[in-house]
Scaffold this motif. Structure first.
Motif, short mmCIF file in Angstrom:
data_model
loop_
_atom_site.label_atom_id
_atom_site.label_comp_id
_atom_site.label_asym_id
_atom_site.label_seq_id
_atom_site.Cartn_x
_atom_site.Cartn_y
_atom_site.Cartn_z
N GLY A 48 72.21 60.84 -62.44
CA GLY A 48 73.70 60.67 -61.63
C GLY A 48 73.43 60.66 -60.17
O GLY A 48 74.41 60.60 -59.44
N LEU A 49 72.19 61.19 -59.70
CA LEU A 49 71.97 60.99 -58.35
C LEU A 49 71.76 59.75 -57.88
O LEU A 49 71.21 59.05 -58.37
CB LEU A 49 70.81 62.14 -58.03
N PRO A 50 72.12 59.56 -56.58
CA PRO A 50 71.81 58.18 -56.02
C PRO A 50 70.42 58.06 -55.51
O PRO A 50 69.81 58.96 -55.09
CB PRO A 50 72.79 58.36 -54.74
N PRO A 51 69.83 56.92 -55.52
CA PRO A 51 68.38 56.68 -55.01
C PRO A 51 68.73 57.21 -53.61
O PRO A 51 69.56 57.08 -52.81
CB PRO A 51 68.42 55.28 -55.29
N GLY A 52 67.48 57.66 -52.99
CA GLY A 52 67.14 57.99 -51.99
C GLY A 52 66.74 59.51 -51.62
O GLY A 52 66.35 59.96 -52.49
N ARG A 53 66.98 59.97 -50.23
CA ARG A 53 66.54 61.14 -50.04
C ARG A 53 67.31 62.40 -50.56
O ARG A 53 68.53 62.36 -50.45
CB ARG A 53 66.54 61.56 -48.59
N HIS A 54 66.71 63.47 -51.18
CA HIS A 54 67.36 64.46 -51.53
C HIS A 54 66.77 65.91 -51.03
O HIS A 54 65.39 65.75 -50.97
CB HIS A 54 67.62 64.43 -53.09
N ASP A 55 67.27 66.82 -50.93
CA ASP A 55 66.61 68.08 -50.30
C ASP A 55 66.99 69.58 -51.36
O ASP A 55 67.93 69.75 -51.92
CB ASP A 55 67.43 68.61 -49.29
N LEU A 56 65.69 69.75 -51.66
CA LEU A 56 65.44 70.85 -52.49
C LEU A 56 65.30 72.15 -51.74
O LEU A 56 64.20 72.36 -50.88
CB LEU A 56 64.35 70.98 -53.55
N ARG A 57 66.06 73.31 -51.62
CA ARG A 57 66.07 74.35 -50.60
C ARG A 57 65.79 75.73 -51.62
O ARG A 57 66.59 75.87 -52.68
CB ARG A 57 67.04 74.45 -50.01
N LEU A 58 64.52 76.51 -51.37
CA LEU A 58 64.37 77.74 -52.03
C LEU A 58 64.38 78.70 -51.12
O LEU A 58 63.84 78.66 -49.89
CB LEU A 58 63.14 77.60 -53.02
#
Length: 454
Positions: free
Chosen positions: A418-428
């Motif tokens: 369901g996420l669109p192609p491209g950049r995504h950010d994981l923050r911890l």
């Protein structure tokens, strides 16, 4: 046997007594020095890398006094190798210079012939004649400097090795006592502190008592008790330190050199040895020890991309960067694997405070499935995770042992459907609620990745 009978003549080899053999060895000390220096100098330069690998492999699994012991052993060993190797290489260079001077003296016994040097005026010649020593003086000076450097290096090496052995014995005793009392870290640190204070006081006490003895003698007062106390202290130091081994070299150098300069050089080498390990560790965690990055700064990279977050991009240089990580910067699968390392040196103290229900005795003593659930429940309180700003729950994570990374931690799979192609950010964020400084300060990790479904 008849008393008038002459004794049998000893064989020829028996005529050479021990003093003559010793004299022959003395005449060849330069050869022995060159052999020892050449054998050890370049060999020692290859050892620190292996020591660093062993320390980096084991320190991630420990905390408290065990981590301090590993760090101390690493610092002592690495500093000893580098300082001794550098000193021996300098010794080889001086001995090489000495050999060259002897060769010149052999072929040119007259030394420098000042009247045959072209383009040298009277003023320059007078200046150089006052400044430059004769070949005989240069040969004697180089020989003396090489012997002093070689002896000082051996004295330094013996001191560092003995210090490491004494510390190891103290740590072992402190560890046993601490384990019996149920507080190994506190007891071990207390034992080490007391031992350090006692050693310092014992080292200074003879000097203080000697001054008191001199003052009493100057006034004509008896000082038998003080003298007896000095002998007792010195005798006690002899049990702790190998004075019979160290003092012949140390006292000879001190009494024939400027004592103050000797102490400055000697203790300067000790301090340098202790600093080298820290510099190597710091350099291993930094991109470059010296840099002029005025645009792409560390702060910019922290909010950009770091190779330590991506398993496919990690290298030996990232060994000490135990960051949360994903397989790669480009993900094509429908799930994203996230591995969160567990670091005892950083996590344990916070976990004991935040996880009193899951760690009733300060440690995970559960068994079976309950042990896994307790580990996840505790570490979930230490981490706050979001994906594109949406919270990520750690309930579905499981404990994992990564032999390839030499780490343990939690692993989970985040759905990307369901996420669109491209950049995504994981923050911890680790220990997000803390306001502490130092080791327990909040730590933020940002991992951008690009989703490219097949």
């Amino acid at each position: 046997m008849n008393e008038s009978q002459a004794p049998a003549t000893p064989p020829p080899h028996a005529l050479v007594d021990g003093s003559e053999r010793l004299s022959r060895v003395r005449d060849r000390t330069d050869e022995l020095e060159l052999f020892i220096s050449g054998l050890l100098a370049f060999t020692l330069l290859a050892v620190p890398g292996r020591i660093f690998d062993a320390w980096a492999t084991n320190t991630v699994h420990t905390e408290g006094i065990h981590a301090h012991a590993l760090w101390f052993g690493f610092s002592i060993a690495v500093g000893l190798c580098y300082v001794v190797a550098i000193a021996l290489i300098a010794h080889l260079a001086i001995r090489g210079y000495w050999v060259g001077l002897i060769g010149l003296k052999t072929h040119f016994p007259q030394g420098i012939r000042w009247d045959r040097i072209p383009l040298l005026g009277g003023v320059s010649r007078d200046h150089y004649q006052r400044m430059v020593s004769t070949l005989e003086q240069s040969i004697a000076g180089a020989d003396r400097l090489a012997s002093v450097l070689f002896s000082t290096t051996l004295l330094f090496a013996l001191t560092m090795v003995w210090t490491g052995l004494l510390t190891a014995v103290l740590l072992a005793i402190a560890g046993v006592v601490g384990a019996l009392l149920g507080a190994p870290d506190q007891v071990a640190l207390t034992v080490l502190g007391v031992a350090y204070v006692l050693f310092t006081v014992t080292s200074v006490l003879p000097l203080v008592l000697e001054r008191a003895v001199l003052r009493r003698r100057a006034r004509g007062l008896p000082s038998e008790r003080l003298e007896r106390a000095v002998r007792v202290v010195l005798r006690g130091m002899g049990f702790v330190l190998p004075l019979r081994l160290l003092l012949p070299v140390q006292l000879t150098l001190q009494s024939n050199l400027y004592a103050r300069n000797f102490y400055v050089v000697y203790f300067g080498a000790v301090m340098l040895a202790m600093v080298i390990g820290g510099v190597q560790t710091f350099n291993s965690t930094r991109f470059a020890l010296f840099n002029r990055y005025a645009v792409v700064t560390d702060e910019a990279v922290d909010h950009g991309m770091a190779s330590a977050h991506y398993e496919s991009l990690r290298s030996e240089h990232d060994r000490l960067l135990r960051y949360p990580m994903i397989p790669a910067d480009q993900i094509s699968e429908s799930q994203l694997r996230l591995f969160i390392p567990h670091q005892p040196q950083r996590d344990n103290s916070v976990a004991r405070r935040l996880c009193t229900d899951t760690l009733p005795k300060g440690a995970n003593v559960a068994e079976g499935e309950q042990a896994a659930r307790a580990a996840v429940a505790c570490l979930a309180r230490l981490w706050t995770i979001t994906l594109d700003g949406a919270p990520v729950a750690l309930d579905a994570f499981v404990p994992m042992e990564r032999r390839d990374l030499e780490m343990r931690g939690l692993v989970g799979y985040l759905p990307l459907q369901g996420l669109p192609p491209g950049r995504h950010d994981l923050r911890l964020v680790w220990n997000a609620q803390s306001t502490a400084k130092g080791r327990e300060r909040p730590r933020e990790f940002q991992i951008p990745f690009w989703y490219a479904p097949d």
